[in-house]
Enzyme design. Structure first.
Site, PDB file in Angstrom:
ATOM      1  N   GLN A 116      14.656  12.290 -21.944  1.00  0.00           N
ATOM      2  CA  GLN A 116      14.034  13.605 -21.767  1.00  0.00           C
ATOM      3  C   GLN A 116      15.055  14.697 -22.084  1.00  0.00           C
ATOM      4  O   GLN A 116      16.260  14.487 -21.896  1.00  0.00           O
ATOM      5  CB  GLN A 116      13.550  13.757 -20.326  1.00  0.00           C
ATOM      6  CG  GLN A 116      12.376  12.855 -19.973  1.00  0.00           C
ATOM      7  CD  GLN A 116      12.066  12.887 -18.480  1.00  0.00           C
ATOM      8  OE1 GLN A 116      12.052  13.937 -17.869  1.00  0.00           O
ATOM      9  NE2 GLN A 116      11.860  11.703 -17.910  1.00  0.00           N
TER      10      GLN A 116
HETATM   11  N1  LIG Z   1       3.617  -1.231 -27.822  1.00  0.00           N
HETATM   12  C1  LIG Z   1       4.889  -1.133 -27.425  1.00  0.00           C
HETATM   13  N2  LIG Z   1       5.198  -0.405 -26.354  1.00  0.00           N
HETATM   14  C2  LIG Z   1       6.492  -0.329 -25.997  1.00  0.00           C
HETATM   15  C3  LIG Z   1       7.526  -1.010 -26.692  1.00  0.00           C
HETATM   16  N3  LIG Z   1       8.702  -0.738 -26.103  1.00  0.00           N
HETATM   17  C4  LIG Z   1       8.420   0.089 -25.067  1.00  0.00           C
HETATM   18  N4  LIG Z   1       7.093   0.322 -24.996  1.00  0.00           N
HETATM   19  C5  LIG Z   1       6.369   1.144 -24.019  1.00  0.00           C
HETATM   20  O1  LIG Z   1       6.767   2.502 -24.173  1.00  0.00           O
HETATM   21  C6  LIG Z   1       6.828   3.143 -22.917  1.00  0.00           C
HETATM   22  C7  LIG Z   1       8.198   3.753 -22.689  1.00  0.00           C
HETATM   23  O2  LIG Z   1       9.161   2.719 -22.607  1.00  0.00           O
HETATM   24  P1  LIG Z   1      10.601   2.945 -21.921  1.00  0.00           P
HETATM   25  O3  LIG Z   1      11.403   1.735 -22.220  1.00  0.00           O
HETATM   26  O4  LIG Z   1      10.452   3.323 -20.503  1.00  0.00           O
HETATM   27  O5  LIG Z   1      11.102   4.200 -22.743  1.00  0.00           O
HETATM   28  P2  LIG Z   1      12.505   4.964 -22.619  1.00  0.00           P
HETATM   29  O6  LIG Z   1      12.981   5.193 -23.996  1.00  0.00           O
HETATM   30  O7  LIG Z   1      13.424   4.218 -21.710  1.00  0.00           O
HETATM   31  O8  LIG Z   1      12.069   6.365 -21.959  1.00  0.00           O
HETATM   32  P3  LIG Z   1      12.986   7.377 -21.079  1.00  0.00           P
HETATM   33  O9  LIG Z   1      13.613   6.575 -19.994  1.00  0.00           O
HETATM   34  O10 LIG Z   1      12.039   8.414 -20.570  1.00  0.00           O
HETATM   35  O11 LIG Z   1      13.984   7.975 -22.016  1.00  0.00           O
HETATM   36  C8  LIG Z   1       6.443   2.082 -21.863  1.00  0.00           C
HETATM   37  O12 LIG Z   1       5.080   2.180 -21.580  1.00  0.00           O
HETATM   38  C9  LIG Z   1       6.753   0.773 -22.584  1.00  0.00           C
HETATM   39  O13 LIG Z   1       5.971  -0.313 -22.124  1.00  0.00           O
HETATM   40  C10 LIG Z   1       7.157  -1.805 -27.828  1.00  0.00           C
HETATM   41  O14 LIG Z   1       7.971  -2.450 -28.503  1.00  0.00           O
HETATM   42  N5  LIG Z   1       5.821  -1.821 -28.139  1.00  0.00           N
END
Ligand SMILES: Nc1nc2c(ncn2[C@@H]2O[C@H](COP(=O)(O)OP(=O)(O)OP(=O)(O)O)[C@@H](O)[C@H]2O)c(=O)[nH]1
Ligand SMILES: [Mg+2]
Length: 185
Positions: free
Chosen positions: A73
């Site tokens: 974020q």
């Molecule tokens: N379809 C799909 N969804 C994914 C994949 N990787 C992550 N997601 C989804 O994307 C969303 C965000 O995933 P996070 O891993 O929490 O994202 P982040 O980059 O850590 O986000 P922040 O912590 O806010 O920076 C979740 O609902 C996950 O399940 C993927 O390879 N495919």
């Protein structure tokens, strides 16, 4: 005999294991924490937005990875540089299924790698969510202006952190960077 073997393994590990620090950055919702959990062998089916950062240590073969996963974020992005400064490789995750995020993702990536303290650090760009039908690796490569990046090793993989697709390839790349670091010493 088994104990002797175990003892020998321990000695071998003590001498040959290496630690490698890497930082995973990218916009919110791109899948960084999902990737971290997948690599660490933790259930990655549900994550919550990261507040601040997560850190996990995982041993793969002879390499002990110390992995920082920083919140994507806007309020956490000023932390990225500090966490990347001491790392051997930067892993930048893009949500390949979310074209609307590409402009921001490109700006943040290029801002980050232009920092003098991060010069030369190898970069792995991961076009994540390749399990989503309209996700396109080629669009990500173009939108991120990857061909403009010079002066460091750059690789790009299409992955699905959720479905564990190409994660082994990511680990092989990271191990190779750890090996490169050792050879430079
Ligand atoms: N379809 C799909 N969804 C994914 C994949 N990787 C992550 N997601 C989804 O994307 C969303 C965000 O995933 P996070 O891993 O929490 O994202 P982040 O980059 O850590 O986000 P922040 O912590 O806010 O920076 C979740 O609902 C996950 O399940 C993927 O390879 N495919
Ligand atoms: Mg997260």
């Amino acid at each position: 005999m088994f104990l002797v073997q175990k003892l020998l393994d321990r000695i071998r590990n003590a001498f040959f294991s290496q630690e490698m620090e890497l930082t995973i950055v990218g916009l919110q919702n791109s899948g960084k924490t999902t990737l971290l959990q997948q690599i660490a062998g933790i259930d990655a089916s549900s994550t919550i937005p990261t507040v601040g950062f997560n850190m996990k240590k995982v041993k793969k073969g002879k390499v002990q990875f110390k992995m920082w996963d920083i919140g994507g974020q806007p309020r956490f992005r000023s932390m990225w540089e500090r966490y990347c400064e001491t790392c051997t490789a930067i892993v930048y995750v893009v949500d390949a299924a979310d074209g609307a995020s590409f402009v921001d993702a490109k700006r943040e990536l290029h801002d980050l790698i232009s920092k003098p303290g991060l010069a030369g650090i190898p970069l792995l760009l991961l076009a994540n969510k390749n399990d989503v039908e309209h996700a396109s690796n080629e669009e990500v490569i173009e939108a991120m202006s990857m061909t403009e990046i010079q002066g460091r090793r750059v690789d790009i993989f299409s992955i699905s952190a959720k479905n564990n697709d190409n994660i082994e390839k990511v680990l092989q790349w990271l191990t190779a960077q750890a090996q490169g670091k050792k050879n430079k010493k």
